[in-house]
Enzyme design. Structure first.
Site, PDB file in Angstrom:
ATOM      1  N   TYR A  36      -6.780  11.973  -2.945  1.00  0.00           N
ATOM      2  CA  TYR A  36      -7.149  12.964  -1.705  1.00  0.00           C
ATOM      3  C   TYR A  36      -6.753  14.043  -2.492  1.00  0.00           C
ATOM      4  CZ  TYR A  36      -7.256   8.210   0.329  1.00  0.00           C
ATOM      5  OH  TYR A  36      -7.971   6.664   0.460  1.00  0.00           O
TER       6      TYR A  36
ATOM      7  N   ASN B 154       1.198  -1.329   0.318  1.00  0.00           N
ATOM      8  CA  ASN B 154      -0.330   0.117   0.140  1.00  0.00           C
ATOM      9  C   ASN B 154       0.884   1.259  -0.056  1.00  0.00           C
ATOM     10  OD1 ASN B 154      -2.046   1.419   0.334  1.00  0.00           O
ATOM     11  ND2 ASN B 154      -1.243   2.026   2.793  1.00  0.00           N
ATOM     12  N   GLU B 155       0.729   2.226  -1.112  1.00  0.00           N
ATOM     13  CA  GLU B 155       1.875   3.500  -1.365  1.00  0.00           C
ATOM     14  C   GLU B 155       2.999   3.001  -1.000  1.00  0.00           C
ATOM     15  OE1 GLU B 155      -0.906   6.645   1.069  1.00  0.00           O
ATOM     16  OE2 GLU B 155      -2.735   6.179   0.373  1.00  0.00           O
TER      17      GLU B 155
ATOM     18  N   GLU C 226      -8.507   3.662  -4.626  1.00  0.00           N
ATOM     19  CA  GLU C 226      -8.565   4.593  -2.651  1.00  0.00           C
ATOM     20  C   GLU C 226      -8.938   5.936  -3.200  1.00  0.00           C
ATOM     21  OE1 GLU C 226      -6.301   4.947   0.989  1.00  0.00           O
ATOM     22  OE2 GLU C 226      -5.824   3.245   0.251  1.00  0.00           O
TER      23      GLU C 226
END
Length: 320
Positions: free
Chosen positions: A182, A102-103, A221
């Site tokens: 985001y 993740n990321e 996401e």
């Protein structure tokens, strides 16, 4: 290495329940961040044993010891037999894909070479054990500073994180690309400017999938913080609708856009796992309706046979 069987059985239950409810899973194998231990824990284990070559978190990507630990974990996951279903994870079709990390970021090597080699090595290793499941990386989606697309990054800073969306995904053993978004954390401007960034960010990555990578792309996401000053639920819904429309148009035209996942859906009693992006969908009727509409119209693109089980029931109720 020793593992906690209790935790494994909890994952067995999640997978079994996903099967019972027709939900496909993308399982992430490690976190770049500290939450749940992440890559930091592997580095700490190696350091505590006197085997690590560096205490830097980024040594996870190049230390032979941490690489060995991680490969052991990968093999353990893929070959585990579910105690409820009796199916090995690598044989279970309810698992759609494995996400490497993740990321990921490797700031100690802005050239990106270290992370690129790690992605190649680990994705190839997975394929030696499991040829049936898809593999994705788990990137945020930033472009390296020398990329002609670096201007699409939120700021110049993201170009120095040792990742590049196009280069990293242009590996044979990476089956589809994924990225995150985001806008209120990355773009410190007005709501309209954040939404404008979102539209460009999504379109840019879907275009990469179509024109360069020739692979499906998932926005795995995205979210809008409920803690932002002046936040209103309507602001989040504006973002969702932008994401949904771009994704739908791509899918409708057989483009690279393969879906989008909002971060994050919760249920009551999960407060300790919540962050400022958590949503209990059925407590926000308008948000819930937006998500249902998108799910149903995407499913209908594949024909009536795609509407199965609970999704079919939800879509029928939404039409009444």
């Amino acid at each position: 290495m020793k593992y906690c069987e209790y935790n494994w059985q909890a994952l067995d239950y999640v997978i079994a329940e996903a099967r019972n409810n027709g939900v496909r899973l993308i399982l992430s194998l490690v976190n770049n961040l500290h939450a749940y231990g992440g890559k930091t824990q592997y580095v700490q284990w190696a350091w505590d044993e006197g085997l690590g070559i560096s205490s830097s978190n980024d040594s996870f990507f190049y230390d032979p010891t941490t690489q060995g630990y991680f490969k052991h974990f990968i093999k353990t996951v893929l070959t585990r037999k579910n105690t409820i279903t009796g199916i090995e994870y690598r044989e279970d079709p309810i698992i759609l894909a494995w996400e490497l990390i993740n990321e990921p970021r490797c700031t100690s090597d802005p050239s990106g070479d270290t992370l690129q080699e790690w992605i190649k090595e680990m994705s190839e290793y997975i394929k030696t054990i499991d040829e049936k499941h898809l593999v994705t990386i788990g990137l945020e989606g930033f472009y390296e500073s020398n990329s002609p697309k670096s201007a699409d990054n939120p700021t110049k800073f993201e170009g120095s994180l040792g990742t590049d969306f196009i280069r990293n995904n242009d590996i044979q053993t990476i089956d589809f690309a994924s990225f995150h978004m985001y806008p209120d954390k990355w773009v410190h401007k007005s709501l309209d400017e954040k939404l404008e960034f979102a539209e460009k960010w999504i379109s840019s990555h879907f275009e990469d999938g179509e024109n360069q990578l020739k692979k499906p792309v998932i926005l795995s996401e995205f979210g809008l913080s409920g803690h932002t000053e002046g936040f209103e639920t309507a602001h989040r819904e504006k973002l969702i609708k932008i994401v949904d429309e771009i994704t739908y148009k791509s899918a409708e035209s057989n483009g690279a856009g393969a879906g989008s996942f909002m971060w994050q859906f919760m249920v009551k009693g999960m407060d300790e796992y919540n962050d400022d992006f958590g949503v209990i969908p059925w407590e926000l009727e308008s948000t819930y309706n937006v998500m249902v509409e998108q799910s149903c119209r995407l499913a209908r693109l594949r024909g009536s046979s795609a509407l199965k089980g609970s999704l079919r029931d939800v879509c029928r109720r939404s039409e009444q």
